[in-house]
Design a protein around this motif. Sequence first.
Motif, mmCIF file in Angstrom:
data_model
loop_
_atom_site.group_PDB
_atom_site.id
_atom_site.type_symbol
_atom_site.label_atom_id
_atom_site.label_comp_id
_atom_site.label_asym_id
_atom_site.label_seq_id
_atom_site.Cartn_x
_atom_site.Cartn_y
_atom_site.Cartn_z
ATOM 1 N N HIS A 15 0.554 -1.608 -0.002
ATOM 2 C CA HIS A 15 0.085 0.276 0.615
ATOM 3 C C HIS A 15 0.895 1.293 0.010
ATOM 4 O O HIS A 15 1.962 1.379 0.098
ATOM 5 N N THR A 16 0.107 2.745 -0.155
ATOM 6 C CA THR A 16 1.307 4.085 -0.528
ATOM 7 C C THR A 16 0.802 4.641 -0.004
ATOM 8 O O THR A 16 -0.745 4.789 0.444
ATOM 9 N N ASP A 17 0.765 6.073 -0.186
ATOM 10 C CA ASP A 17 0.634 6.634 0.946
ATOM 11 C C ASP A 17 -0.093 8.103 -0.366
ATOM 12 O O ASP A 17 -0.518 9.164 0.245
ATOM 13 N N HIS A 18 0.037 7.885 -1.722
ATOM 14 C CA HIS A 18 -0.391 8.730 -2.658
ATOM 15 C C HIS A 18 -1.462 8.230 -3.816
ATOM 16 O O HIS A 18 -1.114 6.712 -3.318
ATOM 17 N N PHE A 19 -2.691 8.775 -4.205
ATOM 18 C CA PHE A 19 -3.410 8.156 -5.141
ATOM 19 C C PHE A 19 -4.158 9.237 -6.494
ATOM 20 O O PHE A 19 -4.455 8.559 -7.401
ATOM 21 N N ASN A 20 -2.293 9.700 -6.789
ATOM 22 C CA ASN A 20 -2.731 10.368 -8.166
ATOM 23 C C ASN A 20 -0.821 9.706 -8.704
ATOM 24 O O ASN A 20 0.127 10.039 -8.121
ATOM 25 N N GLY B 134 6.988 -3.694 -10.204
ATOM 26 C CA GLY B 134 5.453 -3.396 -10.015
ATOM 27 C C GLY B 134 5.032 -1.663 -10.282
ATOM 28 O O GLY B 134 6.179 -0.790 -10.784
ATOM 29 N N GLY B 135 4.004 -1.074 -9.840
ATOM 30 C CA GLY B 135 3.559 -0.089 -9.968
ATOM 31 C C GLY B 135 3.371 1.269 -9.168
ATOM 32 O O GLY B 135 4.317 0.028 -7.900
ATOM 33 N N GLU B 136 3.066 1.948 -9.702
ATOM 34 C CA GLU B 136 3.203 3.152 -8.151
ATOM 35 C C GLU B 136 1.459 2.618 -7.162
ATOM 36 O O GLU B 136 2.113 3.292 -6.374
ATOM 37 N N PHE B 137 0.542 2.316 -7.980
ATOM 38 C CA PHE B 137 -0.655 1.563 -6.775
ATOM 39 C C PHE B 137 -1.501 0.902 -7.641
ATOM 40 O O PHE B 137 -0.937 0.240 -8.446
ATOM 41 N N GLY B 138 -2.700 0.382 -6.672
ATOM 42 C CA GLY B 138 -3.484 -0.380 -7.664
ATOM 43 C C GLY B 138 -3.978 -0.380 -8.717
ATOM 44 O O GLY B 138 -3.856 1.119 -8.942
ATOM 45 N N ARG B 139 -5.477 -0.901 -8.216
ATOM 46 C CA ARG B 139 -6.481 -0.350 -9.297
ATOM 47 C C ARG B 139 -7.544 -1.456 -8.220
ATOM 48 O O ARG B 139 -8.364 -1.621 -7.525
ATOM 49 N N THR B 140 -9.159 0.034 -8.624
ATOM 50 C CA THR B 140 -9.856 -0.306 -7.784
ATOM 51 C C THR B 140 -11.032 -1.802 -8.068
ATOM 52 O O THR B 140 -11.114 -1.907 -9.548
ATOM 53 N N PRO B 141 -11.681 -2.532 -6.960
ATOM 54 C CA PRO B 141 -12.590 -2.951 -7.448
ATOM 55 C C PRO B 141 -13.829 -2.374 -8.236
ATOM 56 O O PRO B 141 -14.416 -3.504 -9.068
ATOM 57 N N MET B 142 -14.016 -1.285 -8.187
ATOM 58 C CA MET B 142 -15.450 -0.968 -9.076
ATOM 59 C C MET B 142 -15.010 -0.055 -10.489
ATOM 60 O O MET B 142 -13.950 0.279 -10.497
ATOM 61 N N VAL B 143 -15.976 0.318 -11.184
ATOM 62 C CA VAL B 143 -15.465 0.773 -12.526
ATOM 63 C C VAL B 143 -15.732 2.188 -11.994
ATOM 64 O O VAL B 143 -16.469 3.434 -10.981
ATOM 65 N N GLU B 144 -15.642 3.538 -13.190
ATOM 66 C CA GLU B 144 -15.906 4.817 -13.022
ATOM 67 C C GLU B 144 -16.932 5.158 -13.483
ATOM 68 O O GLU B 144 -16.660 5.976 -14.387
ATOM 69 N N SER B 145 -17.719 4.631 -12.917
ATOM 70 C CA SER B 145 -19.320 4.795 -13.352
ATOM 71 C C SER B 145 -20.287 4.651 -11.904
ATOM 72 O O SER B 145 -20.435 3.038 -11.875
ATOM 73 N N SER B 146 -21.086 5.554 -11.606
ATOM 74 C CA SER B 146 -22.442 4.957 -11.002
ATOM 75 C C SER B 146 -23.166 4.669 -11.565
ATOM 76 O O SER B 146 -23.932 3.744 -10.535
#
Length: 479
Positions: free
Chosen positions: A147-152, A376-388
């Motif tokens: 896990h990391t401290d940044h999300f951008n 490795g990369g800088e962070f991971g990816r969400t279990p959700m899609v980018e849409s409500s």
Amino acid sequence: MHWLQEQTRRHFFRNCGVGIGKIALASLLAESGMANEVAQADNASPFAPKSTHFPGKAKRVIYLFMAGAPSQLELFDYKPKLAEMEGKPIPPSVIAGQRYAFIQPDAAVLGPRFKFAKHGQCGAEISEMLPGLSKVVDDITILRSVHTDHFNHSPAQLFCNTGNGVPGRPSMGSWLSYGLGSEAHDLPSFVVLKSGGSLSGGAAMWNAGFLPSVHQGVPFRGQGDPILHVSNPPGFDTKAQRESLDLIRQLNQQRFDALGDPEIRTRMEAYEMAFRMQSRAPELMEFSQETQETMDLYGANPSDPKQAFANNCLLARRLAERGVRFVQVYHAGWDHHSNVEGGIRAQAKETDQACAALVEDLRRRGMLDDTLIVWGGEFGRTPMVESSAALGRSQGRDHHPQAFTMWFAGGGMKPGLTYGKTDELGFNVVENKAHVHDVQATILHALGIDHTKLIFRHRGLNFKLTGVEEHHPILDLLS
């Protein structure tokens, strides 16, 4: 001389004070036979190999940085629960208080886009998109709980590479060049290779920060001359160049003796390194020295820009063979806010074969034991899609700092180990949580470095790669 005429009274007293101190120290040490060592240390190359805090199994690092953040849910961390919940909102209790770069909290769950299967004697579960890595899975160590401290992207990439989310700090390769020196006489201690597009973190990811600038990463090209203008122009032979450099070095040495500015020493080293590289660099790019079997193993083709990553992986092995301490291989293109399935398919096709080939090639050459590969990369990816709404056309994943996967090979890591665990949605780490600074401390530990003791004093403070918080190497990963 003219440079003496420029000295102020303040410079005179400062330099005299330092000089008297050196004379006194030399006289005190003369009887013990250490005076010569002091004189040698004073003029030692900044790349001279240095001793470690304790014996380390790794001597060098090849870091395969997948910029843009690969989706761990499509590659390494299979979650059947996501398939069951696809199209439904993620439970509010899971995402309470969370911040995201683009999506809304009520976004729908997106199930895994690919099949997974267990591979090797270790039984590690790997996506069908990584057939190459599946063949060498018994040689790698998978860490699913980073896990990391940044999300951008930009601050997260800087954080992974420099230990801080803002530009200006030394990169990991610079710290290792500064702390360990180099085994290469005619190549830089820290080399950067790039493919796949632009990098959000930019050149700050391989900068030396406040360390002497001689330790910053040197970008190489994967085709032609590795560094532009490395060859002499017509009519300027090696003898003339050597005479010119000797004169420049004498002048720089005079200036260094007068001012003591470390950047002058950096300039002197840069000139000498460039001269030595003129003979080594062209040979480095002679892929014709490689067997066709090796070229096919990587999928490399130096005349094909589409094979840039494969070429860079082969070049990384050649650099490691020649004693380069840290090779940073950046590959951009993993940012899949839409069409994560198509994006992962394309990037895996471009990188999987060469990553696996690097592991296999180092192993069969007897280099894997003392070469640490990091992926490795800088962070991971969400279990959700980018849409409500229920699954729309995008079917992409947002930035996810809470959990992502890295893997390692060689350099004293435990092969065939899968370590760490996330919850059934792949949202939070529930077992063996590992911060990015813990990963950095582990890499240093594999090289024989105590991360709390690799320190540089700057502006009255002691700085280190792993920051001021308490972090520890993940000893369970090390053999």
